[in-house]
Motif scaffolding. Structure first.
Motif, PDB file in Angstrom:
ATOM      1  N   ARG A  71       1.048  -1.225   0.172  1.00 41.97           N
ATOM      2  CA  ARG A  71       0.025   0.410  -0.360  1.00 41.97           C
ATOM      3  C   ARG A  71       0.639   1.254   0.227  1.00 41.97           C
ATOM      4  O   ARG A  71       0.815   2.564  -0.401  1.00 41.97           O
ATOM      5  N   VAL A  72       1.588   1.287  -0.001  1.00 44.43           N
ATOM      6  CA  VAL A  72       2.510   2.476   0.757  1.00 44.43           C
ATOM      7  C   VAL A  72       3.258   2.691  -1.065  1.00 44.43           C
ATOM      8  O   VAL A  72       4.231   3.468  -1.365  1.00 44.43           O
ATOM      9  N   LEU A  73       2.995   2.203  -2.327  1.00 36.37           N
ATOM     10  CA  LEU A  73       4.066   2.291  -3.346  1.00 36.37           C
ATOM     11  C   LEU A  73       1.889   3.179  -3.760  1.00 36.37           C
ATOM     12  O   LEU A  73       2.242   3.696  -5.446  1.00 36.37           O
ATOM     13  N   LYS A  75       0.526   6.636  -4.715  1.00 34.14           N
ATOM     14  CA  LYS A  75       1.194   7.727  -4.398  1.00 34.14           C
ATOM     15  C   LYS A  75      -0.148   8.915  -5.610  1.00 34.14           C
ATOM     16  O   LYS A  75      -1.083   8.419  -5.773  1.00 34.14           O
ATOM     17  N   ARG A  82      -1.406  14.873  -0.864  1.00 34.58           N
ATOM     18  CA  ARG A  82      -0.916  13.724  -1.432  1.00 34.58           C
ATOM     19  C   ARG A  82      -1.543  12.262   0.002  1.00 34.58           C
ATOM     20  O   ARG A  82      -1.037  12.374   0.825  1.00 34.58           O
ATOM     21  N   GLU A  84       1.109   9.446   0.208  1.00 36.20           N
ATOM     22  CA  GLU A  84       2.004   8.912   0.861  1.00 36.20           C
ATOM     23  C   GLU A  84       2.856  10.491   1.935  1.00 36.20           C
ATOM     24  O   GLU A  84       3.459  10.036   2.778  1.00 36.20           O
ATOM     25  N   GLU A  85       1.866  11.703   2.138  1.00 39.05           N
ATOM     26  CA  GLU A  85       2.450  12.710   3.197  1.00 39.05           C
ATOM     27  C   GLU A  85       1.501  12.114   4.602  1.00 39.05           C
ATOM     28  O   GLU A  85       2.030  13.401   4.958  1.00 39.05           O
ATOM     29  N   GLN A  92      -4.554   7.731   6.718  1.00 38.87           N
ATOM     30  CA  GLN A  92      -3.436   7.434   5.239  1.00 38.87           C
ATOM     31  C   GLN A  92      -4.030   6.123   4.979  1.00 38.87           C
ATOM     32  O   GLN A  92      -4.741   6.478   3.883  1.00 38.87           O
ATOM     33  N   TYR A  96      -6.198   5.894   1.153  1.00 39.49           N
ATOM     34  CA  TYR A  96      -5.603   4.480   0.329  1.00 39.49           C
ATOM     35  C   TYR A  96      -6.374   4.270  -0.757  1.00 39.49           C
ATOM     36  O   TYR A  96      -5.859   4.033  -1.409  1.00 39.49           O
ATOM     37  N   LYS A  99      -8.221   6.533  -3.082  1.00 38.90           N
ATOM     38  CA  LYS A  99      -7.755   7.067  -4.246  1.00 38.90           C
ATOM     39  C   LYS A  99      -7.793   5.689  -4.775  1.00 38.90           C
ATOM     40  O   LYS A  99      -7.628   5.964  -6.717  1.00 38.90           O
ATOM     41  N   ARG A 115      -0.743  -2.272  -8.034  1.00 38.79           N
ATOM     42  CA  ARG A 115       0.408  -2.783  -7.681  1.00 38.79           C
ATOM     43  C   ARG A 115       0.807  -4.112  -7.702  1.00 38.79           C
ATOM     44  O   ARG A 115       2.138  -4.235  -7.626  1.00 38.79           O
TER      45      ARG A 115
END
Length: 116
Positions: A71-73, A75, A82, A84-85, A92, A96, A99, A115
């Protein structure tokens, strides 16, 4: 830490909006479910149980069997921020998911959304 209203909002109340957004663009409920299961580690049956229990977002993510490490991929920008920020882990994870549903509605392939 600030408690956002969405944390206590029932996931099952927002779930139909995810489906409607996807279907409006020619995508399916099963694709929405696949995305949710990929992100959280829930099986289809576990997802349906969470929906039936009408858990809030905080509980939904707290009880997730295994948040996907990829999930950190994810963006990009959701609601002008954003993903990722975002520093709050719960917010977050919620963003996610937003998004991923946005990407589905925009016609991205499932392979890219997940991903792979």
């Amino acid at each position: 830490m600030t408690t956002h209203r969405i944390y206590k909002m029932s996931f099952s109340r927002v779930y139909p909006n995810y489906i409607a957004k996807a279907e409006k663009k020619g995508r399916t409920k099963s694709e929405v479910d696949e995305i949710i299961c990929w992100l959280t580690g829930y099986t289809q049956d576990e997802l349906e149980t969470q929906l039936e229990k009408q858990v809030d977002f905080e509980t939904f993510f707290a009880e997730a069997p295994r948040l996907n490490p990829n999930r950190v991929l994810i963006k990009g920008v959701v609601c002008g921020v954003r993903v990722e920020e975002i520093e709050d882990p719960l917010m977050q994870n919620i963003r996610y998911l937003d998004k991923l549903i946005d990407e589905l509605a925009k016609g991205k392939s499932m392979e890219k959304i997940l991903r792979k």
